[in-house]
Motif scaffolding. Structure first.
Motif, PDB file in Angstrom:
ATOM      1  N   HIS A  22       0.631  -1.109  -0.140  1.00 24.04           N
ATOM      2  CA  HIS A  22       0.110   0.098  -0.073  1.00 24.04           C
ATOM      3  C   HIS A  22       0.855   1.253  -0.133  1.00 24.04           C
ATOM      4  CE1 HIS A  22      -3.063  -2.741   1.251  1.00 24.04           C
ATOM      5  NE2 HIS A  22      -2.331  -3.383   1.776  1.00 24.04           N
ATOM      6  N   TYR A  24       1.989   5.177  -0.065  1.00 17.94           N
ATOM      7  CA  TYR A  24       1.506   6.538   0.582  1.00 17.94           C
ATOM      8  C   TYR A  24       2.424   7.629   0.120  1.00 17.94           C
ATOM      9  CZ  TYR A  24      -1.318   3.890   3.889  1.00 17.94           C
ATOM     10  OH  TYR A  24      -2.609   3.075   4.339  1.00 17.94           O
ATOM     11  N   ASN A  26       3.576  11.675   1.817  1.00 23.45           N
ATOM     12  CA  ASN A  26       3.604  12.625   2.666  1.00 23.45           C
ATOM     13  C   ASN A  26       3.180  13.786   1.794  1.00 23.45           C
ATOM     14  OD1 ASN A  26       4.036  15.051   4.121  1.00 23.45           O
ATOM     15  ND2 ASN A  26       5.134  13.398   5.743  1.00 23.45           N
ATOM     16  N   ARG A  27       2.138  14.533   1.885  1.00 19.78           N
ATOM     17  CA  ARG A  27       1.614  15.697   0.958  1.00 19.78           C
ATOM     18  C   ARG A  27       2.452  16.922   1.508  1.00 19.78           C
ATOM     19  NH1 ARG A  27      -4.643  15.524   2.067  1.00 19.78           N
ATOM     20  NH2 ARG A  27      -4.267  14.930   4.250  1.00 19.78           N
ATOM     21  N   THR A  34       5.944   2.694   0.852  1.00 14.43           N
ATOM     22  CA  THR A  34       4.856   1.758   0.822  1.00 14.43           C
ATOM     23  C   THR A  34       5.101   0.674   1.971  1.00 14.43           C
ATOM     24  OG1 THR A  34       5.408   1.729  -1.547  1.00 14.43           O
ATOM     25  CG2 THR A  34       4.798  -0.420  -0.780  1.00 14.43           C
ATOM     26  N   THR A  63       5.487   2.620   9.887  1.00 15.52           N
ATOM     27  CA  THR A  63       4.044   2.220   9.634  1.00 15.52           C
ATOM     28  C   THR A  63       3.098   3.057  10.824  1.00 15.52           C
ATOM     29  OG1 THR A  63       4.609   0.148   8.678  1.00 15.52           O
ATOM     30  CG2 THR A  63       2.222   0.321   9.545  1.00 15.52           C
ATOM     31  N   VAL A  66       3.017   6.629   9.779  1.00 15.29           N
ATOM     32  CA  VAL A  66       2.140   7.037   8.289  1.00 15.29           C
ATOM     33  C   VAL A  66       0.597   6.909   8.762  1.00 15.29           C
ATOM     34  CG1 VAL A  66       1.387   5.975   6.207  1.00 15.29           C
ATOM     35  CG2 VAL A  66       3.935   6.183   6.771  1.00 15.29           C
ATOM     36  N   TYR A  72       0.036  11.776   5.518  1.00 14.12           N
ATOM     37  CA  TYR A  72       0.257  10.856   4.642  1.00 14.12           C
ATOM     38  C   TYR A  72      -1.232  10.480   4.223  1.00 14.12           C
ATOM     39  CZ  TYR A  72       5.022   9.973   5.862  1.00 14.12           C
ATOM     40  OH  TYR A  72       6.450  10.049   6.189  1.00 14.12           O
ATOM     41  N   VAL A  73      -1.263  10.445   2.772  1.00 12.25           N
ATOM     42  CA  VAL A  73      -2.453   9.946   2.075  1.00 12.25           C
ATOM     43  C   VAL A  73      -1.932   8.670   0.927  1.00 12.25           C
ATOM     44  CG1 VAL A  73      -3.648  11.967   2.269  1.00 12.25           C
ATOM     45  CG2 VAL A  73      -2.183  11.434   0.183  1.00 12.25           C
ATOM     46  N   PRO A  74      -2.808   7.675   1.057  1.00 14.26           N
ATOM     47  CA  PRO A  74      -2.491   6.494   0.108  1.00 14.26           C
ATOM     48  C   PRO A  74      -2.713   7.029  -1.365  1.00 14.26           C
ATOM     49  CG  PRO A  74      -4.884   6.525   1.074  1.00 14.26           C
ATOM     50  CD  PRO A  74      -4.285   7.669   1.726  1.00 14.26           C
ATOM     51  N   HIS A 148      -5.099  16.414  -4.681  1.00 13.93           N
ATOM     52  CA  HIS A 148      -4.563  16.504  -3.536  1.00 13.93           C
ATOM     53  C   HIS A 148      -3.492  17.930  -3.391  1.00 13.93           C
ATOM     54  CE1 HIS A 148      -6.418  12.556  -3.423  1.00 13.93           C
ATOM     55  NE2 HIS A 148      -6.221  12.637  -2.056  1.00 13.93           N
TER      56      HIS A 148
END
Length: 158
Positions: A22, A24, A26-27, A34, A63, A66, A72-74, A148
């Protein structure tokens, strides 16, 4: 990684998705991470850090970071990407009507991806498919990054 984020790096992360991984971003910083399903399960079920080897402790700490951070966004996963739909569009876009029908026939049922790629290989079109797939991933990534408000650079693959 720092902002603006590399579009190619985002696409590469999206391309490594799967049921067990999965990605992610960090915006705020552009960092791509991952996480594995196993590590997510460990953290979500609660754990004692000391019970894990040192190498895994670092992963579990990341983890937690996140999951606990709004930064953090997926990244888009397989449902947002829908690679089967990309394959369908490709099949319909093939100009040779006979080959288009053959490809459409190959993408149904078990083993569809394998049959599709085998047919493309026989017709020397695998590179064309990968270029189409890359363009679709690029379009999805750009749309998602813009939604985003994550700045990116349009870098190119060597």
């Amino acid at each position: 990684m720092t902002l603006p984020v590399s579009l190619l790096a985002v696409i590469d992360e999206m391309d490594t998705f799967g049921d067990n991984f999965h990605p992610y971003i960090n915006r705020q910083t552009g960092e791509l991470v991952t996480l594995s399903s196993d590590d997510l399960c460990i953290v979500e079920e609660g754990f004692e850090l000391a019970d894990y080897p040192e190498w895994q402790q670092e992963i579990l700490q990341k983890t937690v970071e996140v999951l606990d951070s709004d930064a953090y966004v997926p990244l888009p996963g397989k449902f947002a990407i829908h690679e089967y739909a990309i394959m369908q569009r490709f099949c319909f876009a093939v100009e040779d009507a006979g080959l288009s029908r053959e490809l459409q026939d190959q993408i149904h049922g078990a083993g569809a991806f394998r049959r599709f790629k085998n047919t493309l290989t026989r017709h020397n079109m695998l590179d064309t498919w990968f270029a189409c797939r890359q363009a679709a991933f690029t379009e999805i990534a750009i749309k998602w990054l813009e939604e985003h408000n994550i700045p990116y650079i349009r870098d190119v693959r060597d």
